[in-house]
Design a protein around this motif. Structure first.
Motif, PDB file in Angstrom:
ATOM      1  N   ALA A 107       1.045  -1.154   0.013  1.00 34.21           N
ATOM      2  CA  ALA A 107       0.118   0.172  -0.062  1.00 34.21           C
ATOM      3  C   ALA A 107       0.943   1.336  -0.019  1.00 34.21           C
ATOM      4  O   ALA A 107       0.590   2.062  -0.753  1.00 34.21           O
ATOM      5  N   PRO A 108       1.929   1.359   0.998  1.00 35.80           N
ATOM      6  CA  PRO A 108       2.830   2.677   0.671  1.00 35.80           C
ATOM      7  C   PRO A 108       3.272   2.722  -0.810  1.00 35.80           C
ATOM      8  O   PRO A 108       3.319   3.894  -1.119  1.00 35.80           O
ATOM      9  N   PHE A 109       3.588   1.557  -1.233  1.00 34.71           N
ATOM     10  CA  PHE A 109       4.347   1.985  -2.847  1.00 34.71           C
ATOM     11  C   PHE A 109       3.077   2.220  -3.691  1.00 34.71           C
ATOM     12  O   PHE A 109       3.467   3.301  -4.158  1.00 34.71           O
ATOM     13  N   ILE A 110       1.816   1.958  -3.426  1.00 31.85           N
ATOM     14  CA  ILE A 110       0.938   2.433  -4.319  1.00 31.85           C
ATOM     15  C   ILE A 110       0.591   3.851  -4.165  1.00 31.85           C
ATOM     16  O   ILE A 110       0.144   4.574  -4.974  1.00 31.85           O
ATOM     17  N   MET A 111       0.559   4.187  -2.890  1.00 31.32           N
ATOM     18  CA  MET A 111       0.251   5.607  -2.527  1.00 31.32           C
ATOM     19  C   MET A 111       1.300   6.444  -2.892  1.00 31.32           C
ATOM     20  O   MET A 111       0.962   7.423  -3.386  1.00 31.32           O
ATOM     21  N   ILE A 122       3.784  10.906  -6.393  1.00 31.17           N
ATOM     22  CA  ILE A 122       5.092  11.292  -6.759  1.00 31.17           C
ATOM     23  C   ILE A 122       4.899  12.129  -8.207  1.00 31.17           C
ATOM     24  O   ILE A 122       5.554  13.448  -8.221  1.00 31.17           O
ATOM     25  N   PRO A 123       4.123  11.793  -9.111  1.00 34.24           N
ATOM     26  CA  PRO A 123       3.866  12.907 -10.423  1.00 34.24           C
ATOM     27  C   PRO A 123       3.637  13.969  -9.975  1.00 34.24           C
ATOM     28  O   PRO A 123       4.097  14.985 -10.392  1.00 34.24           O
ATOM     29  N   GLY A 154       7.356  20.453  -8.039  1.00 37.08           N
ATOM     30  CA  GLY A 154       8.739  20.874  -7.788  1.00 37.08           C
ATOM     31  C   GLY A 154       9.254  20.458  -5.954  1.00 37.08           C
ATOM     32  O   GLY A 154      10.352  20.903  -5.734  1.00 37.08           O
ATOM     33  N   HIS A 155       8.462  19.820  -5.432  1.00 41.26           N
ATOM     34  CA  HIS A 155       8.692  19.678  -3.944  1.00 41.26           C
ATOM     35  C   HIS A 155       7.797  18.506  -3.610  1.00 41.26           C
ATOM     36  O   HIS A 155       6.557  18.375  -4.051  1.00 41.26           O
ATOM     37  N   GLU A 194      16.385  13.960  -6.984  1.00 44.69           N
ATOM     38  CA  GLU A 194      16.809  14.777  -7.443  1.00 44.69           C
ATOM     39  C   GLU A 194      15.533  15.903  -8.140  1.00 44.69           C
ATOM     40  O   GLU A 194      15.650  17.182  -8.435  1.00 44.69           O
ATOM     41  N   TYR A 195      14.325  15.437  -7.610  1.00 45.82           N
ATOM     42  CA  TYR A 195      13.032  16.312  -7.978  1.00 45.82           C
ATOM     43  C   TYR A 195      12.506  17.086  -6.564  1.00 45.82           C
ATOM     44  O   TYR A 195      11.477  17.611  -6.666  1.00 45.82           O
TER      45      TYR A 195
END
Length: 264
Positions: free
Chosen positions: A119-123, A128-129, A135-136, A177-178
């Motif tokens: 679930a944390p992977f899915i969330m 993230i996109p 920018g943060h 890096e993002y």
């Protein structure tokens, strides 16, 4: 000047209806963030909204199964529409099944791993996109001392939390890096309604054996409280931690640093 303010930020706390998740959400709100949380039932949702209101927090609650990727996509889109792009994700939702390993079914093992790690992977994948475009971003995974230690009856939980520790480090590695920071908080033994039976006084007035065990293993000589997690949560969610990435902050009263007292 150190900036701990979260004014204008949008925070999503999974499993933020009660306990540790509620305290973390309360801390983020006190620092100025707009709060969204999810749970899996209407009753928990209604009760939590009342609790947030009693604290003076205008939180938005949603029913969502965090192991369902399509449902999570809908959740994130709805939050973005109603509150804005998510700046802070706290992956708090989790379960534990205290079953001896050889008595645990594979389905029970998979359920714990699904909720505590998948679930944390899915969330994270869902938010993230938006963080990249903005920018943060801050992702806080609620790990555990069991990401460092083993203990009888928690094989699935320890495996999942150990995996979550490494997922935390990998997200930091892949998306640092993002300007996205992904860190973990590893609570020690926290006094919540769920752990209350382990702290009840015995008929003769003595401590519960597990209570005595935990206090003896903790240099602070006490259980933690949900409030003990509030400061670390704000730190990891704020600009004050912009160069902290891939770190697990253990809030455990010193258990992991302590070998224990010599038997008398």
């Amino acid at each position: 000047m150190v900036n701990f303010s979260l004014e204008g930020k949008v925070a999503l706390v999974t499993g933020g209806a009660y306990g540790i998740g509620f305290a973390m959400a309360e801390a983020l709100a006190q620092a100025g963030a707009k709060i969204a949380f999810n749970c899996r039932s209407q009753k928990h949702l209604d009760d939590a909204l009342a609790d947030y209101k009693a604290k003076g927090i205008d939180a938005k609650g949603y029913i969502c199964d965090v192991t369902d990727e399509e449902a999570v996509k809908v959740l994130v889109a709805q939050i973005e529409k109603e509150l804005g792009v998510i700046d802070i994700l706290v992956n708090n939702a989790g379960i534990i099944k205290r079953i001896p390993m050889c008595d645990m079914t594979v389905d029970e093992f998979r359920q714990v791993v699904d909720i505590d790690l998948t679930a944390p992977f899915i969330m994270a994948k869902a938010v993230i996109p938006g963080m990249i475009k903005k920018g943060h971003g801050k992702i806080i995974n609620v790990c555990s001392m069991m990401s460092e230690l083993g203990r009888e009856t928690v094989s699935a939980y320890a495996a999942a939390k150990g995996g979550l520790k490494m997922l935390t480090r990998n997200i930091a590695s892949e998306y640092g890096e993002y300007n996205i920071q992904c860190n973990g908080i590893g609570p020690g033994y926290i006094a919540t309604p769920q752990t209350a039976p382990l702290r009840e006084r015995q008929a003769d007035g003595s401590r519960h054996p597990f209570d005595s065990f935990i206090v003896s293993k903790t240099p602070a000589a006490r259980w933690g409280t949900p409030e003990d997690l509030m400061g670390p949560t704000v730190f990891l969610a704020s600009d004050a931690s912009d160069f902290v990435n891939g770190h697990i902050l253990y809030v455990d009263g010193g258990i992991l640093a302590y070998i224990g007292k010599q038997p008398k």
